[in-house]
Design an enzyme around this catalytic site. Structure first.
Site, PDB file in Angstrom:
ATOM      1  N   THR A  36     -49.769 -41.861-129.636  1.00  0.00           N
ATOM      2  CA  THR A  36     -49.434 -41.933-128.203  1.00  0.00           C
ATOM      3  C   THR A  36     -48.192 -42.776-127.957  1.00  0.00           C
ATOM      4  O   THR A  36     -47.631 -42.748-126.868  1.00  0.00           O
ATOM      5  CB  THR A  36     -50.602 -42.514-127.376  1.00  0.00           C
ATOM      6  OG1 THR A  36     -50.995 -43.760-127.969  1.00  0.00           O
ATOM      7  CG2 THR A  36     -51.779 -41.579-127.343  1.00  0.00           C
ATOM      8  N   TYR A 144     -64.559 -44.224-127.310  1.00  0.00           N
ATOM      9  CA  TYR A 144     -63.686 -45.378-127.028  1.00  0.00           C
ATOM     10  C   TYR A 144     -64.536 -46.629-126.781  1.00  0.00           C
ATOM     11  O   TYR A 144     -64.358 -47.652-127.429  1.00  0.00           O
ATOM     12  CB  TYR A 144     -62.836 -45.050-125.805  1.00  0.00           C
ATOM     13  CG  TYR A 144     -61.835 -46.127-125.430  1.00  0.00           C
ATOM     14  CD1 TYR A 144     -60.690 -46.344-126.203  1.00  0.00           C
ATOM     15  CD2 TYR A 144     -62.010 -46.902-124.286  1.00  0.00           C
ATOM     16  CE1 TYR A 144     -59.756 -47.311-125.838  1.00  0.00           C
ATOM     17  CE2 TYR A 144     -61.086 -47.865-123.917  1.00  0.00           C
ATOM     18  CZ  TYR A 144     -59.949 -48.069-124.691  1.00  0.00           C
ATOM     19  OH  TYR A 144     -59.034 -49.032-124.326  1.00  0.00           O
TER      20      TYR A 144
HETATM   21  P1  NAD Z   1     -50.977 -46.774-125.887  1.00  0.00           P
HETATM   22  O1  NAD Z   1     -51.658 -45.489-126.146  1.00  0.00           O
HETATM   23  O2  NAD Z   1     -49.689 -46.765-125.137  1.00  0.00           O
HETATM   24  O3  NAD Z   1     -50.732 -47.545-127.264  1.00  0.00           O
HETATM   25  C1  NAD Z   1     -51.540 -47.430-128.388  1.00  0.00           C
HETATM   26  C2  NAD Z   1     -50.648 -47.374-129.617  1.00  0.00           C
HETATM   27  O4  NAD Z   1     -51.458 -47.289-130.805  1.00  0.00           O
HETATM   28  C3  NAD Z   1     -49.742 -46.142-129.627  1.00  0.00           C
HETATM   29  O5  NAD Z   1     -48.423 -46.510-129.971  1.00  0.00           O
HETATM   30  C4  NAD Z   1     -50.370 -45.240-130.697  1.00  0.00           C
HETATM   31  O6  NAD Z   1     -49.432 -44.364-131.299  1.00  0.00           O
HETATM   32  C5  NAD Z   1     -50.936 -46.274-131.645  1.00  0.00           C
HETATM   33  N1  NAD Z   1     -52.054 -45.787-132.483  1.00  0.00           N
HETATM   34  C6  NAD Z   1     -53.156 -45.103-132.067  1.00  0.00           C
HETATM   35  N2  NAD Z   1     -53.964 -44.870-133.103  1.00  0.00           N
HETATM   36  C7  NAD Z   1     -53.377 -45.417-134.198  1.00  0.00           C
HETATM   37  C8  NAD Z   1     -53.719 -45.497-135.568  1.00  0.00           C
HETATM   38  N3  NAD Z   1     -54.846 -44.941-136.034  1.00  0.00           N
HETATM   39  N4  NAD Z   1     -52.861 -46.140-136.413  1.00  0.00           N
HETATM   40  C9  NAD Z   1     -51.711 -46.682-135.964  1.00  0.00           C
HETATM   41  N5  NAD Z   1     -51.334 -46.625-134.678  1.00  0.00           N
HETATM   42  C10 NAD Z   1     -52.150 -46.002-133.809  1.00  0.00           C
HETATM   43  O7  NAD Z   1     -52.033 -47.713-125.158  1.00  0.00           O
HETATM   44  P2  NAD Z   1     -51.870 -49.174-124.536  1.00  0.00           P
HETATM   45  O8  NAD Z   1     -52.187 -49.081-123.093  1.00  0.00           O
HETATM   46  O9  NAD Z   1     -50.599 -49.787-124.965  1.00  0.00           O
HETATM   47  O10 NAD Z   1     -53.097 -49.918-125.240  1.00  0.00           O
HETATM   48  C11 NAD Z   1     -52.926 -50.812-126.337  1.00  0.00           C
HETATM   49  C12 NAD Z   1     -54.264 -51.434-126.684  1.00  0.00           C
HETATM   50  O11 NAD Z   1     -54.782 -52.152-125.571  1.00  0.00           O
HETATM   51  C13 NAD Z   1     -55.332 -50.408-127.086  1.00  0.00           C
HETATM   52  O12 NAD Z   1     -56.090 -50.927-128.157  1.00  0.00           O
HETATM   53  C14 NAD Z   1     -56.194 -50.294-125.855  1.00  0.00           C
HETATM   54  O13 NAD Z   1     -57.504 -49.952-126.158  1.00  0.00           O
HETATM   55  C15 NAD Z   1     -56.093 -51.704-125.269  1.00  0.00           C
HETATM   56  N6  NAD Z   1     -56.337 -51.698-123.821  1.00  0.00           N
HETATM   57  C16 NAD Z   1     -55.409 -51.214-122.954  1.00  0.00           C
HETATM   58  C17 NAD Z   1     -55.689 -51.197-121.590  1.00  0.00           C
HETATM   59  C18 NAD Z   1     -54.699 -50.699-120.565  1.00  0.00           C
HETATM   60  O14 NAD Z   1     -55.024 -50.683-119.385  1.00  0.00           O
HETATM   61  N7  NAD Z   1     -53.504 -50.315-120.919  1.00  0.00           N
HETATM   62  C19 NAD Z   1     -56.934 -51.663-121.121  1.00  0.00           C
HETATM   63  C20 NAD Z   1     -57.859 -52.117-122.050  1.00  0.00           C
HETATM   64  C21 NAD Z   1     -57.551 -52.151-123.396  1.00  0.00           C
END
Ligand code: NAD
Ligand code: UDP
Length: 311
Positions: A36, A144
């Protein structure tokens, strides 16, 4: 110089975090499988000699000398994490085991990006860290929610069994520039729809609520959490306690974008939580009076500017 690994570093939160850590004078390795995340999010960092980009999937073990790990790798929007549910749970479980294993071997601190989703559709409001949650283990959000719950369990077991220095942060809905325009999250959806003059799709009757945190407030909290003493493990909630209904959000986005778009209603997705608001008193106490500073309107305007340029 501290060496820091950011998994998921090419994603929305991760790319801002890489930038912030470089500004603080650290060496940063960004590890991502680009599911993503995109190179565009970190292209401006590539020429920095203290920045390194590694294409890798955390489901596979990874070895490097490192002092701190921010484990952010995991798709975060419902559309993206449901696209390949089995892969999502593998990322949270096997990926977190790999990162905890690395932390154990090189004696690094590790911060786990957990989520408000561990509370499910909460029966306690606002949510405190003491609440164990109300999660459907077999629904479409479970890959998730349960994956992230298991990742928390793993962190605490590596702490108890192997003395790994863990820090768990439960992140509540966070938004800002570099959100993926088609990730289906409510803020990116509404802004893109409003800017393109399309109707804003409110799911259900729009009375469900969320609390929205601007990215800069989260970054400050994450960095402060990593710097706490080893006995501060969390979980700690991080979010903005101001709560809005989704209908209020839609009206605000229409106003701030000066859009002629209207609101349309679509069915509420399965297991969509009705209410969500963090109790942040623990973070406030542990992290030197940390609290979000950026109001929704201010953060939305910055995000709208970003989407005007990028879509
Ligand atoms: P995002 O999807 O923009 O970023 C996630 C990143 O992880 C992406 O760059 C994706 O390519 C990478 N990724 C996914 N699976 C992978 C794997 N198996 N190996 C290596 N890379 C992988 O999402 P975000 O909003 O930046 O979220 C980042 C983190 O924060 C996540 O763990 C998410 O669960 C957590 N989070 C985010 C929110 C929010 O509101 N944005 C809320 C709660 C938790
Ligand atoms: N939502 C909505 N319209 C959209 C996208 C989302 O009404 O176009 C709703 C969704 O049903 C949920 C809330 O907005 O009640 C927040 O959704 P999001 O996917 O951003 O995050 P999460 O449900 O994980 O908090």
């Amino acid at each position: 110089m501290k060496r820091i690994l950011v998994t998921g570093g090419a994603g929305f939160i991760g790319s801002h975090l890489c930038e912030r850590l470089l500004d603080m004078g650290y060496e940063v390795t960004c590890l991502d499988n680009f599911f993503t995340g995109t190179r565009k999010n970190i292209i401006h960092l590539i020429d920095n000699p203290y920045f390194e980009l590694v294409r890798h999937d955390i489901i596979m073990p990874y070895f490097m000398e490192v002092d701190e790990i921010y484990n952010l790798a995991c798709p975060a929007s419902p559309v993206h994490y449901q696209f390949n549910a089995i892969k999502t749970i593998k990322t949270s479980v096997m990926g977190t085991i790999n990162m905890l294993g690395l932390a154990k071997r090189v004696k690094a601190k590790i911060l786990q990006a957990s989520t408000s989703e561990v509370y499910g559709d909460p029966h306690v409001h606002p949510q405190t860290e003491a609440y164990w949650g109300h999660v459907n283990p077999i629904g479409i959000r479970s890959c998730y929610d349960e994956g992230k719950r298991c990742a928390e369990t793993l962190c605490m077991d590596y702490l108890r069994q192997n003395k790994v220095k863990v820090k768990i942060v439960r992140i509540f809905n966070t938004y800002g520039p570099r959100m993926h325009p088609s990730d289906g999250r409510v803020i990116s959806n509404f802004i893109v729809q409003a800017l393109k003059g399309r109707d804003l799709t409110v799911y259900g009757d729009g009375s469900q609520s969320r609390s929205f945190q601007y990215i800069d407030d989260l970054l400050e909290g994450l960095v402060r959490m990593m710097e706490t003493k080893d006995d501060v493990t969390g979980p700690v909630n991080m979010g903005n306690p101001r709560e809005f209904t989704i209908k209020q959000l839609a009206e605000l986005v229409i106003r701030l974008t000066n859009s002629k778009s209207r609101i349309t209603y679509a069915p509420l997705p399965q297991d969509d939580p009705i209410q969500r608001q963090p109790d942040i008193s623990l973070a406030n106490r542990l992290l030197d009076d940390w609290k979000p500073k950026i109001k929704l309107e201010e953060g939305l305007l910055k995000t709208i500017d970003y989407f005007k340029e990028s879509i």
